[in-house]
Scaffold this motif. Structure first.
Motif: not given
Length: 273
Positions: A80-95, A154-165
């Motif tokens: 779970d700690a690894q999942l959280a890290y990599w998900i956040n890392a991906y989304n933050a690096l897209v930002f 991935c910052a596209a309209n057809s991507c999932p909605n960005l989680e707010h936390q």
């Protein structure tokens, strides 16, 4: 030598020399604050405002660059700690990549080729270079988690909605479940036409068909029928499940993919695609 003297000497030796370092919990709170400030409840992002005040994003990206589950595995002791890290890392690096290139109308405009932002641009993560696709593959292949397709944005309209936390080890399982159900039951991602014996699904199911098929086969090796629909059925609402039950060997199509930027001032994806 008395025990009173031995104890502080042993403690000093432990702190300075011999005792293994305790695992540090990676701090995702800066990313949480960024999402609270610049992402809307609908999952869209104010990139222009973030570009004007990107210090906290830059600091969080620097923290990602310094530590990861690969470089500091003891700091991420659970899946779970690894999942959280990599998900956040991906989304933050897209930002970070979008802000760096802002203004853009689509992430496909970043780089020399339409998808080079994901396949060629490299970011430092835990002292190593990764593409966004490489990070996604850690989640898909090494951690074997198909639900990440409903939280990686991935910052596209057809991507999932960005989680707010921010994702954390404590909330990652609940947020994966919540976002998977929300995505699958959004009318823009699932349409069941009983009269035409037809189902239309989000194109992400086509992009990553093998991930969903593998999950279904692992869960039920005897499963027959369309594996994508079998996966969708797991998370479908009661109404959507009843609609699926009316079909017999249906035709399965997918919606067009809208690569328009998910900015607060840009046009949102159309409900009819």
């Amino acid at each position: 030598m008395t025990m009173k003297l031995l104890y502080p000497l042993a403690l000093l030796f432990c702190l300075t020399m011999a005792c293994p370092a305790r695992a540090q919990s990676f701090d995702h709170s800066p990313w949480d604050r960024i999402l609270q400030q610049y992402a809307t409840d609908a999952g869209r992002v104010d990139y222009a405002a973030l570009k004007k005040d990107s210090a906290e994003l830059n600091a969080y990206v620097a923290a990602i660059a310094a530590r990861s589950p690969v470089s500091h595995p003891a700091d991420f002791p659970t899946r779970d700690a690894q999942l959280a890290y990599w998900i956040n890392a991906y989304n933050a690096l897209v930002f970070y990549g979008v802000v760096e290139a802002w203004p853009v109308k689509s992430v496909r405009d970043i780089g020399t080729l339409p998808y080079s932002f994901f396949w060629r641009k490299k970011f430092t993560v835990g002292g190593r270079k990764y593409t966004l696709n490489g990070i996604e593959n850690i989640l898909r292949k090494q951690l074997g988690e198909p639900r990440v397709h409903f939280v990686l944005v991935c910052a596209a309209n057809s991507c999932p909605n960005l989680e707010h936390q921010a994702f954390t080890a404590a909330n990652v399982e609940d947020l994966l479940e919540k976002n998977t159900r929300a995505f699958i039951n959004d009318p823009r991602n699932l349409r069941v036409d009983s009269a035409q014996n037809r189902v239309t699904v989000a194109r992400i199911f086509t992009f990553y068909k093998g991930d969903f098929e593998a999950f279904v086969r692992l869960r039920n090796p005897e499963s027959s029928g369309h594996p994508i629909l079998a996966y969708i059925r797991i998370y479908a609402s009661d109404a959507n499940r009843r609609a699926l039950d009316t079909l017999t060997n249906p035709r399965v199509d997918d919606f067009d993919y809208d690569w328009g930027i998910n900015d607060v001032r840009a046009p949102a994806a159309s409900d009819v695609r």
